[in-house]
Scaffold this motif. Structure first.
Motif, short mmCIF file in Angstrom:
data_model
loop_
_atom_site.label_atom_id
_atom_site.label_comp_id
_atom_site.label_asym_id
_atom_site.label_seq_id
_atom_site.Cartn_x
_atom_site.Cartn_y
_atom_site.Cartn_z
N ASP A 136 0.82 -1.21 0.00
CA ASP A 136 0.00 0.00 0.00
C ASP A 136 0.85 1.26 0.00
OD1 ASP A 136 -2.26 -1.54 0.04
OD2 ASP A 136 -2.43 -1.54 2.22
N GLY A 137 2.14 1.12 0.28
CA GLY A 137 2.99 2.29 0.33
C GLY A 137 3.46 2.71 -1.05
N THR A 138 4.45 3.58 -1.08
CA THR A 138 5.00 4.08 -2.33
C THR A 138 6.26 3.30 -2.66
OG1 THR A 138 4.16 6.29 -1.89
CG2 THR A 138 5.89 6.10 -3.54
N GLY A 139 6.25 2.65 -3.83
CA GLY A 139 7.40 1.85 -4.25
C GLY A 139 7.98 2.37 -5.54
N ARG A 140 8.98 1.68 -6.03
CA ARG A 140 9.61 2.07 -7.27
C ARG A 140 8.63 1.87 -8.43
NH1 ARG A 140 15.04 -0.87 -8.30
NH2 ARG A 140 15.64 0.53 -6.59
N GLY A 141 8.72 2.70 -9.46
CA GLY A 141 7.82 2.57 -10.60
C GLY A 141 6.42 3.03 -10.22
N ALA A 142 5.42 2.21 -10.60
CA ALA A 142 4.05 2.55 -10.25
C ALA A 142 3.90 2.53 -8.73
CB ALA A 142 3.09 1.56 -10.90
N ALA A 143 2.99 3.34 -8.24
CA ALA A 143 2.81 3.45 -6.79
C ALA A 143 2.47 2.09 -6.19
CB ALA A 143 1.69 4.45 -6.49
N GLY A 144 3.27 1.70 -5.20
CA GLY A 144 3.00 0.47 -4.48
C GLY A 144 3.35 -0.79 -5.22
N ARG A 145 4.14 -0.73 -6.26
CA ARG A 145 4.46 -1.94 -7.04
C ARG A 145 5.88 -1.86 -7.58
NH1 ARG A 145 4.48 -4.14 -12.19
NH2 ARG A 145 3.48 -6.18 -12.43
N ASP A 146 6.57 -2.98 -7.52
CA ASP A 146 7.89 -3.09 -8.12
C ASP A 146 8.01 -4.49 -8.72
OD1 ASP A 146 10.33 -2.32 -8.99
OD2 ASP A 146 11.26 -2.14 -7.00
N ALA A 147 8.67 -4.62 -9.85
CA ALA A 147 8.81 -5.90 -10.53
C ALA A 147 10.25 -6.07 -10.99
CB ALA A 147 7.86 -5.99 -11.72
N VAL A 148 10.75 -7.28 -10.84
CA VAL A 148 12.12 -7.60 -11.23
C VAL A 148 12.06 -8.68 -12.31
CG1 VAL A 148 14.38 -8.38 -10.47
CG2 VAL A 148 12.93 -7.05 -8.92
N PRO A 149 12.65 -8.46 -13.49
CA PRO A 149 12.60 -9.46 -14.56
C PRO A 149 13.38 -10.72 -14.21
CG PRO A 149 13.19 -7.28 -15.41
CD PRO A 149 13.30 -7.21 -13.93
N VAL A 150 12.89 -11.85 -14.70
CA VAL A 150 13.56 -13.14 -14.57
C VAL A 150 13.70 -13.74 -15.96
CG1 VAL A 150 13.50 -15.45 -13.58
CG2 VAL A 150 12.61 -13.51 -12.27
N HIS A 151 14.94 -13.96 -16.40
CA HIS A 151 15.20 -14.60 -17.68
C HIS A 151 15.66 -16.02 -17.41
CE1 HIS A 151 14.70 -10.79 -19.72
NE2 HIS A 151 15.63 -10.23 -18.95
N LEU A 152 14.94 -16.97 -17.97
CA LEU A 152 15.23 -18.38 -17.73
C LEU A 152 15.53 -19.08 -19.05
CD1 LEU A 152 15.23 -20.95 -15.93
CD2 LEU A 152 12.78 -21.13 -16.41
N ARG A 153 16.59 -19.85 -19.07
CA ARG A 153 16.92 -20.67 -20.23
C ARG A 153 16.85 -22.14 -19.83
NH1 ARG A 153 19.41 -20.75 -25.19
NH2 ARG A 153 19.57 -18.48 -25.18
N VAL A 154 15.96 -22.86 -20.51
CA VAL A 154 15.89 -24.30 -20.32
C VAL A 154 16.91 -24.92 -21.28
CG1 VAL A 154 14.43 -26.35 -20.40
CG2 VAL A 154 13.46 -24.14 -19.71
N THR A 155 17.92 -25.56 -20.73
CA THR A 155 19.01 -26.07 -21.56
C THR A 155 18.58 -27.35 -22.29
OG1 THR A 155 19.89 -27.30 -19.68
CG2 THR A 155 20.75 -25.08 -20.05
N GLY A 156 19.29 -27.65 -23.36
CA GLY A 156 18.98 -28.80 -24.18
C GLY A 156 19.09 -28.42 -25.65
N PRO A 157 18.81 -29.36 -26.56
CA PRO A 157 18.88 -29.05 -27.99
C PRO A 157 17.93 -27.92 -28.35
CG PRO A 157 18.69 -31.41 -27.64
CD PRO A 157 18.45 -30.76 -26.31
N VAL A 158 18.44 -26.93 -29.07
CA VAL A 158 17.64 -25.77 -29.46
C VAL A 158 17.20 -25.92 -30.91
CG1 VAL A 158 17.65 -23.27 -29.79
CG2 VAL A 158 18.81 -24.27 -27.81
N LEU A 159 15.91 -25.71 -31.14
CA LEU A 159 15.35 -25.79 -32.49
C LEU A 159 14.73 -24.45 -32.86
CD1 LEU A 159 14.39 -27.34 -35.02
CD2 LEU A 159 12.34 -27.96 -33.73
N ALA A 160 15.24 -23.84 -33.92
CA ALA A 160 14.67 -22.59 -34.43
C ALA A 160 13.87 -22.91 -35.69
CB ALA A 160 15.78 -21.59 -34.75
N ALA A 161 12.56 -22.70 -35.63
CA ALA A 161 11.67 -23.02 -36.76
C ALA A 161 10.61 -21.94 -36.88
CB ALA A 161 11.04 -24.39 -36.58
N LEU A 162 10.34 -21.51 -38.10
CA LEU A 162 9.43 -20.41 -38.36
C LEU A 162 8.64 -20.71 -39.63
CD1 LEU A 162 8.62 -17.48 -37.47
CD2 LEU A 162 10.39 -16.66 -39.01
#
Length: 330
Positions: A136-162
């Motif tokens: 309910d207080g004042t936080g970073r960014g929008a009032a009362g809210r802060d978010a931290v990004p999480v980047h996750l890589r699932v390892t294994g064979p990578v397939l690029a197809a389009l």
């Protein structure tokens, strides 16, 4: 890397994980960075025993194989003069906090453990999520809210197809609109590039070099897109081809036919055919009228070619019966 990974974490350990509070004397803590926003804030926790600094991670980066459980820590900083209660959650089902709500005392930094559990059937590739803190207080960014990004890589064979699908071309005034769908059929995030070309009966009519699209495609994601074609030919049969490429060797293309005909070219033959049909009907009616009334004054012949008596003549029944070949013979 400034984070730790574990290949297995039992449910009992996760259930008993506690919020690690680090209350220290205000004099022992470093002063707030110049220009730091007032109120509480959330950020990736620094390494064990280290004090926060400008070199801290701006986001979380975790990598692990399917079935792996990884853990890290979120830091909540409260430089104010009163306690702040912060609610915590992850934007994805793979994220879980040791505590869903934390009360941070004044002028204190709280460290909260969380885990990332990669399902055993997860497809290798990149994922994105967020750790969200609200109060309910004042936080970073929008009032009362802060978010931290999480980047996750699932390892294994990578397939690029389009793939390029559902290509269509429709005229609109003095232009044409090319519609198509891009689908990420692989297991890694793609940034597609699309090129457009069109060839008519007498040669090329459109050449548009590959351009990078502003949005990325996550695995399994599709996007409906359009290309505007100004000044297409007014009379031609055109084949339009779209070619999409992306990193990792992803490549796809598809075509659509487009026939441009002026209205006069389409309407003229239709009008002529309609007029010709009307003339045929009129001629048939005139012929019927002329033959039915005996206007020529001569006898009218039947289907077998025998002469029938004209108006005023008396027919011979026996002769007529014999000429038709039907009825009883005498």
């Amino acid at each position: 890397m400034p984070f730790r990974t574990r290949t297995a974490v039992s449910g009992a350990i996760l259930a008993t994980a506690a919020v690690l509070l680090c209350p220290a004397a205000a004099a022992a803590r470093p002063a707030a960075a110049p220009g730091a926003p007032p109120g509480w804030s959330a950020a990736p926790a620094p390494a064990d025993g280290a004090a926060p600094s400008a070199q801290d991670r701006p986001y979380f980066y975790l990598a692990g194989a399917p079935g792996t459980v990884m853990n890290d820590r979120l830091s909540l900083r409260n430089p104010g003069g009163r306690a702040v209660t912060v609610a915590l959650r992850g934007s994805g089902g793979w994220l879980a906090f040791a505590a869903k709500e934390v009360t941070v005392p004044p002028r204190t930094r709280a460290t909260v453990p969380f885990t990332v559990t990669v399902p055993p059937d997860a497809v290798p590739g990149d994922r994105s999520a967020e750790l969200v803190a609200t109060t309910d207080g004042t936080g970073r960014g929008a009032a009362g809210r802060d978010a931290v990004p999480v980047h996750l890589r699932v390892t294994g064979p990578v397939l690029a197809a389009l793939t390029v699908e559902n290509v269509s071309v429709r005229g609109r005034g003095g232009a044409a609109v090319i519609r198509y769908t891009l689908v990420n059929r692989g297991n890694t995030v793609l940034t597609p590039r699309v090129a457009v070309r069109a060839d008519g009966l007498f040669g090329p009519v459109l050449r548009r070099a590959a351009r990078t699209l502003p949005d990325r495609l996550a695995p399994g994601q599709s996007a409906d897109l359009t290309e505007t074609w100004d000044g297409p030919p007014g009379l031609d049969a055109v084949q339009v081809r779209l070619t999409a490429t992306a990193g990792g060797g992803a490549h796809g293309s598809a075509t659509a036919a487009y026939t441009a005909l002026p209205w006069g070219v389409v309407a003229g033959p239709a009008v002529l055919l309609a007029g010709a049909g009307g003339l045929v009907v009129v001629r048939r009616r005139r012929r019927t009228k002329g033959t039915g009334g005996g206007r020529g004054g001569g006898p009218v012949r039947g289907a077998a070619g025998a002469a029938r008596p004209s108006e005023g003549e008396v027919a011979d029944p026996a002769a007529e019966l014999a000429s038709t070949g039907s009825g009883a013979r005498v």
